[in-house]
Motif scaffolding. Structure first.
Motif, PDB file in Angstrom:
ATOM      1  N   TYR A   1       0.796  -1.030  -0.016  1.00 12.07           N
ATOM      2  CA  TYR A   1       0.131  -0.018  -0.070  1.00 12.07           C
ATOM      3  C   TYR A   1       0.886   1.499   0.080  1.00 12.07           C
ATOM      4  CZ  TYR A   1      -3.843  -2.894   1.156  1.00 12.07           C
ATOM      5  OH  TYR A   1      -4.638  -4.065   0.984  1.00 12.07           O
ATOM      6  N   TYR A   2       0.637   2.347  -0.799  1.00 14.08           N
ATOM      7  CA  TYR A   2       1.080   3.533  -0.769  1.00 14.08           C
ATOM      8  C   TYR A   2       0.213   4.773  -0.582  1.00 14.08           C
ATOM      9  CZ  TYR A   2       4.878   0.796  -2.795  1.00 14.08           C
ATOM     10  OH  TYR A   2       5.629  -0.154  -3.130  1.00 14.08           O
ATOM     11  N   CYS A   3       0.572   5.746   0.059  1.00 16.93           N
ATOM     12  CA  CYS A   3      -0.245   6.751   0.445  1.00 16.93           C
ATOM     13  C   CYS A   3      -0.567   7.700  -0.780  1.00 16.93           C
ATOM     14  CB  CYS A   3       0.417   7.456   1.565  1.00 16.93           C
ATOM     15  SG  CYS A   3       2.139   8.297   1.168  1.00 16.93           S
ATOM     16  N   CYS A   4       0.404   7.810  -1.826  1.00 19.44           N
ATOM     17  CA  CYS A   4      -0.039   8.633  -2.897  1.00 19.44           C
ATOM     18  C   CYS A   4       1.024   8.154  -4.175  1.00 19.44           C
ATOM     19  CB  CYS A   4       0.609   9.998  -2.589  1.00 19.44           C
ATOM     20  SG  CYS A   4       2.593  10.198  -2.185  1.00 19.44           S
ATOM     21  N   VAL A   5       0.532   8.803  -5.369  1.00 25.37           N
ATOM     22  CA  VAL A   5       1.226   8.232  -6.583  1.00 25.37           C
ATOM     23  C   VAL A   5       2.664   8.616  -6.548  1.00 25.37           C
ATOM     24  CG1 VAL A   5       0.967   8.472  -9.027  1.00 25.37           C
ATOM     25  CG2 VAL A   5      -0.948   8.385  -8.096  1.00 25.37           C
ATOM     26  N   ALA A   6       2.895   9.663  -6.002  1.00 33.20           N
ATOM     27  CA  ALA A   6       4.415   9.960  -5.972  1.00 33.20           C
ATOM     28  C   ALA A   6       5.364   8.837  -5.255  1.00 33.20           C
ATOM     29  CB  ALA A   6       4.704  11.181  -5.288  1.00 33.20           C
ATOM     30  N   HIS A   7       4.855   8.312  -4.081  1.00 34.67           N
ATOM     31  CA  HIS A   7       5.582   7.425  -3.397  1.00 34.67           C
ATOM     32  C   HIS A   7       5.272   6.135  -4.089  1.00 34.67           C
ATOM     33  CE1 HIS A   7       5.425   9.406   0.965  1.00 34.67           C
ATOM     34  NE2 HIS A   7       6.059  10.225   0.040  1.00 34.67           N
ATOM     35  N   LEU A   8       4.406   5.814  -4.758  1.00 38.10           N
ATOM     36  CA  LEU A   8       4.372   4.449  -5.699  1.00 38.10           C
ATOM     37  C   LEU A   8       5.423   4.669  -6.701  1.00 38.10           C
ATOM     38  CD1 LEU A   8       3.113   1.794  -6.632  1.00 38.10           C
ATOM     39  CD2 LEU A   8       1.860   3.393  -8.050  1.00 38.10           C
ATOM     40  N   ARG A   9       5.585   5.610  -7.421  1.00 37.41           N
ATOM     41  CA  ARG A   9       6.528   5.997  -8.422  1.00 37.41           C
ATOM     42  C   ARG A   9       8.051   5.894  -7.832  1.00 37.41           C
ATOM     43  NH1 ARG A   9       3.559  10.755 -11.205  1.00 37.41           N
ATOM     44  NH2 ARG A   9       2.113   9.707 -12.421  1.00 37.41           N
ATOM     45  N   GLU A  10       8.213   6.486  -6.713  1.00 36.71           N
ATOM     46  CA  GLU A  10       9.657   6.251  -6.167  1.00 36.71           C
ATOM     47  C   GLU A  10      10.168   5.108  -5.704  1.00 36.71           C
ATOM     48  OE1 GLU A  10      10.425   9.467  -2.820  1.00 36.71           O
ATOM     49  OE2 GLU A  10       9.225  10.620  -4.096  1.00 36.71           O
ATOM     50  N   ALA A  11       8.999   4.072  -5.202  1.00 41.14           N
ATOM     51  CA  ALA A  11       9.201   2.853  -5.108  1.00 41.14           C
ATOM     52  C   ALA A  11       9.572   1.878  -6.258  1.00 41.14           C
ATOM     53  CB  ALA A  11       8.115   2.309  -4.229  1.00 41.14           C
TER      54      ALA A  11
END
Length: 77
Positions: free
Chosen positions: A62-72
């Protein structure tokens, strides 16, 4: 004298009935919709907790936002 006592009794009865109806109305509460607590999840990138409905699920994380998903995703590549 009897009329006076009868009038006092009538006034007292009306007052008593009015008070009883007021307390009965205040104790009866309309049914409220009971809400269940939503499950909280932790962001795989930053660790912030948030409800499942507001999070993004990708690769079983689970990610809190799209930016954190992209970084991961960019860190894993």
């Amino acid at each position: 004298m009897t009329k006076f006592l009868l009038l006092i009794g009538l006034v007292w009865f009306v007052w008593w009935a009015w008070r009883k109806s007021c307390t009965a109305r205040s104790t009866i509460r309309p049914p409220t919709e009971e809400l269940e607590a939503e499950r909280m999840v932790q962001c795989a990138h930053c660790g912030v907790n948030q409800p499942v409905s507001e999070s993004i699920l990708a690769n079983d994380r689970y990610y809190c936002c799209v930016a954190h998903l992209r970084e991961a995703q960019s860190d894993g590549t």
